[in-house]
Write a protein that holds these residues in place. Structure first.
Motif, PDB file in Angstrom:
ATOM      1  N   GLU A 128       0.836  -1.205   0.000  1.00 18.30           N
ATOM      2  CA  GLU A 128       0.000   0.000   0.000  1.00 18.30           C
ATOM      3  C   GLU A 128       0.871   1.254   0.000  1.00 18.30           C
ATOM      4  N   ALA A 129       1.944   1.234   0.788  1.00 21.12           N
ATOM      5  CA  ALA A 129       2.878   2.373   0.806  1.00 21.12           C
ATOM      6  C   ALA A 129       3.489   2.576  -0.573  1.00 21.12           C
ATOM      7  N   GLY A 130       3.824   1.481  -1.251  1.00 15.46           N
ATOM      8  CA  GLY A 130       4.371   1.586  -2.603  1.00 15.46           C
ATOM      9  C   GLY A 130       3.362   2.135  -3.591  1.00 15.46           C
ATOM     10  N   LYS A 131       2.108   1.691  -3.453  1.00 11.54           N
ATOM     11  CA  LYS A 131       1.059   2.161  -4.374  1.00 11.54           C
ATOM     12  C   LYS A 131       0.789   3.651  -4.222  1.00 11.54           C
ATOM     13  N   TYR A 132       1.003   4.179  -3.025  1.00 14.97           N
ATOM     14  CA  TYR A 132       0.704   5.592  -2.783  1.00 14.97           C
ATOM     15  C   TYR A 132       1.907   6.505  -2.955  1.00 14.97           C
ATOM     16  N   ALA A 133       2.991   5.984  -3.519  1.00 19.73           N
ATOM     17  CA  ALA A 133       4.157   6.830  -3.806  1.00 19.73           C
ATOM     18  C   ALA A 133       3.794   7.824  -4.912  1.00 19.73           C
ATOM     19  N   PRO A 134       4.424   8.983  -4.894  1.00 17.61           N
ATOM     20  CA  PRO A 134       4.196   9.931  -5.993  1.00 17.61           C
ATOM     21  C   PRO A 134       4.636   9.311  -7.321  1.00 17.61           C
ATOM     22  N   SER A 135       4.030   9.784  -8.396  1.00 17.16           N
ATOM     23  CA  SER A 135       4.454   9.350  -9.730  1.00 17.16           C
ATOM     24  C   SER A 135       4.239  10.502 -10.710  1.00 17.16           C
ATOM     25  N   GLY A 136       5.073  10.532 -11.729  1.00 11.67           N
ATOM     26  CA  GLY A 136       4.989  11.592 -12.725  1.00 11.67           C
ATOM     27  C   GLY A 136       3.616  11.642 -13.361  1.00 11.67           C
ATOM     28  N   ASN A 168       0.898  11.471 -12.132  1.00 12.86           N
ATOM     29  CA  ASN A 168       0.052  10.470 -11.478  1.00 12.86           C
ATOM     30  C   ASN A 168      -0.249   9.284 -12.392  1.00 12.86           C
ATOM     31  N   GLN A 169       0.751   8.917 -13.233  1.00 13.16           N
ATOM     32  CA  GLN A 169       0.545   7.808 -14.165  1.00 13.16           C
ATOM     33  C   GLN A 169       0.705   6.440 -13.505  1.00 13.16           C
ATOM     34  N   GLN A 170       1.252   6.392 -12.302  1.00 16.10           N
ATOM     35  CA  GLN A 170       1.342   5.150 -11.537  1.00 16.10           C
ATOM     36  C   GLN A 170       1.888   4.007 -12.390  1.00 16.10           C
ATOM     37  N   SER A 171       3.092   4.210 -12.922  1.00 16.84           N
ATOM     38  CA  SER A 171       3.669   3.255 -13.872  1.00 16.84           C
ATOM     39  C   SER A 171       4.285   2.015 -13.229  1.00 16.84           C
ATOM     40  N   ALA A 172       4.458   2.014 -11.921  1.00 17.83           N
ATOM     41  CA  ALA A 172       5.110   0.878 -11.271  1.00 17.83           C
ATOM     42  C   ALA A 172       4.216  -0.356 -11.241  1.00 17.83           C
ATOM     43  N   LEU A 173       4.854  -1.514 -11.296  1.00 16.00           N
ATOM     44  CA  LEU A 173       4.190  -2.812 -11.198  1.00 16.00           C
ATOM     45  C   LEU A 173       4.953  -3.629 -10.161  1.00 16.00           C
ATOM     46  N   PHE A 174       4.247  -4.209  -9.203  1.00 19.24           N
ATOM     47  CA  PHE A 174       4.867  -5.008  -8.152  1.00 19.24           C
ATOM     48  C   PHE A 174       4.520  -6.479  -8.369  1.00 19.24           C
ATOM     49  N   ILE A 175       5.535  -7.315  -8.448  1.00 16.48           N
ATOM     50  CA  ILE A 175       5.343  -8.757  -8.548  1.00 16.48           C
ATOM     51  C   ILE A 175       5.881  -9.356  -7.251  1.00 16.48           C
ATOM     52  N   VAL A 176       4.987  -9.867  -6.425  1.00 20.07           N
ATOM     53  CA  VAL A 176       5.357 -10.408  -5.118  1.00 20.07           C
ATOM     54  C   VAL A 176       5.643 -11.900  -5.266  1.00 20.07           C
ATOM     55  N   VAL A 177       6.833 -12.300  -4.841  1.00 22.91           N
ATOM     56  CA  VAL A 177       7.222 -13.706  -4.915  1.00 22.91           C
ATOM     57  C   VAL A 177       7.489 -14.210  -3.495  1.00 22.91           C
ATOM     58  N   GLN A 178       6.718 -15.210  -3.090  1.00 22.27           N
ATOM     59  CA  GLN A 178       6.930 -15.847  -1.792  1.00 22.27           C
ATOM     60  C   GLN A 178       7.129 -17.358  -1.945  1.00 22.27           C
ATOM     61  N   ASN A 179       6.999 -17.870  -3.135  1.00 16.71           N
ATOM     62  CA  ASN A 179       7.215 -19.271  -3.430  1.00 16.71           C
ATOM     63  C   ASN A 179       8.721 -19.548  -3.418  1.00 16.71           C
ATOM     64  N   LYS A 180       9.162 -20.461  -2.542  1.00 15.45           N
ATOM     65  CA  LYS A 180      10.596 -20.726  -2.364  1.00 15.45           C
ATOM     66  C   LYS A 180      11.277 -21.175  -3.659  1.00 15.45           C
ATOM     67  N   ASP A 181      10.590 -21.993  -4.453  1.00 12.76           N
ATOM     68  CA  ASP A 181      11.187 -22.467  -5.702  1.00 12.76           C
ATOM     69  C   ASP A 181      11.365 -21.327  -6.703  1.00 12.76           C
ATOM     70  N   ILE A 182      10.389 -20.440  -6.774  1.00 15.72           N
ATOM     71  CA  ILE A 182      10.501 -19.296  -7.690  1.00 15.72           C
ATOM     72  C   ILE A 182      11.583 -18.340  -7.194  1.00 15.72           C
ATOM     73  N   ILE A 183      11.673 -18.139  -5.887  1.00 21.60           N
ATOM     74  CA  ILE A 183      12.740 -17.279  -5.345  1.00 21.60           C
ATOM     75  C   ILE A 183      14.101 -17.869  -5.698  1.00 21.60           C
ATOM     76  N   SER A 195       6.073   2.952 -21.333  1.00 23.74           N
ATOM     77  CA  SER A 195       5.312   3.928 -22.125  1.00 23.74           C
ATOM     78  C   SER A 195       4.931   5.165 -21.321  1.00 23.74           C
ATOM     79  N   LYS A 196       5.136   5.140 -20.034  1.00 22.01           N
ATOM     80  CA  LYS A 196       4.780   6.269 -19.177  1.00 22.01           C
ATOM     81  C   LYS A 196       5.922   7.296 -19.161  1.00 22.01           C
ATOM     82  N   ALA A 197       5.632   8.468 -18.664  1.00 17.08           N
ATOM     83  CA  ALA A 197       6.586   9.593 -18.724  1.00 17.08           C
ATOM     84  C   ALA A 197       7.840   9.379 -17.878  1.00 17.08           C
ATOM     85  N   THR A 198       7.684   8.843 -16.682  1.00 18.53           N
ATOM     86  CA  THR A 198       8.814   8.722 -15.761  1.00 18.53           C
ATOM     87  C   THR A 198       8.822   7.348 -15.073  1.00 18.53           C
ATOM     88  N   PRO A 199       8.984   6.281 -15.837  1.00 19.09           N
ATOM     89  CA  PRO A 199       8.837   4.952 -15.243  1.00 19.09           C
ATOM     90  C   PRO A 199       9.878   4.605 -14.182  1.00 19.09           C
TER      91      PRO A 199
END
Length: 174
Positions: free
Chosen positions: A32-40, A42-57, A90-94
Motif C-alpha cells: 500500500e505504501a508503494g502504491k501511494y508513492a508519488p508518480s509523474g 500520477n501515471q502510476q507506472s510501477a508494477l509489483f510482482i510479489v514472490v513468496q514461493n521458495k522455488d521461484i525465489i 510507455s509512461k513519462a517517468t517509469p
C-alpha cells in the motif's frame, strides 16, 4: 522528532533474514505504501510482482546471480519475500516512479519491524529471454523495465550502524 523522521533516519538495509514468512497484513501495508508513492503526472507506472514461493525465489535468485556472473550466491540474502518492481516504459517517468515506490516500501517495512534491502539487476533479469518468459507466465503484458527488487523478512541480525554522511551534501542557494 516525529515517527516519520525516526523511520527515515534509522532504516537500514538488512542482509540476513529469519526463514519465517512475513504476515499477510504486513505485506499488504508495504505494498500500500508503494502504491501511494508519488508518480509523474500520477501515471502510476510501477508494477509489483510479489514472490513468496521458495522455488521461484531460488529461480530468480539464480537469474540475478547470473547477471553478476556468479554462482552459489543468493542475491536475495535468504529473504522469504521478494517484490520485483518493474515500470511501464510507455509512461513519462517509469524509473523514477518505481524508484520512489521502492523507497516508500523500504520505509514502511522498517516502520513495521521488517527488514528490507534494495537489490539491483532487475532490469537485466527481465531483459533476458528467461525473464521475458517468466513475465509472460505471470500474465504481465506490455513493455516493462525492471527497476529494482525489495526483499522483505524478519531481520536475523543487529541493525547495522549508519555510515557517516559525506561532507558538502547540501548546497544552499538563497
Amino acid at each position: 522528532m516525529n515517527e516519520t523522521m525516526k523511520t527515515l533516519l534509522n532504516r537500514r538495509s538488512i542482509r540476513k533474514y529469519k526463514s519465517e514468512q512475513i504476515k499477510d497484513e504486513e505485506l499488504k501495508a508495504v505494498l500500500e505504501a508503494g502504491k501511494y508513492a508519488p508518480s509523474g503526472a500520477n501515471q502510476q507506472s510501477a508494477l509489483f510482482i510479489v514472490v513468496q514461493n521458495k522455488d521461484i525465489i531460488k529461480k530468480i535468485s539464480k537469474m540475478n546471480a547470473a547477471v553478476m556472473e556468479k554462482e552459489n550466491v543468493d542475491p536475495y540474502y535468504g529473504a522469504p519475500t521478494v517484490i520485483l518492481v518493474l515500470a511501464d516504459k510507455s509512461k513519462a517517468t517509469p524509473v523514477e516512479d518505481a524508484s520512489i515506490a521502492l523507497g516508500n516500501m523500504y520505509n514502511a517495512a522498517y516502520s513495521l519491524g521488517l527488514g528490507s534491502c534494495w537489490i539491483h539487476r532487475t532490469r537485466e533479469m527481465f531483459e533476458s529471454g528467461e525473464g521475458k518468459k517468466l513475465l509472460k507466465e505471470w500474465g504481465v503484458e506490455g513493455d516493462y523495465i525492471g527497476v529494482g527488487s525489495c526483499i522483505l523478512g524478519y531481520p536475523d541480525c543487529e541493525l547495522p550502524k549508519p555510515a557517516p554522511r559525506k561532507d558538502n551534501f547540501v548546497i544552499m542557494v538563497k
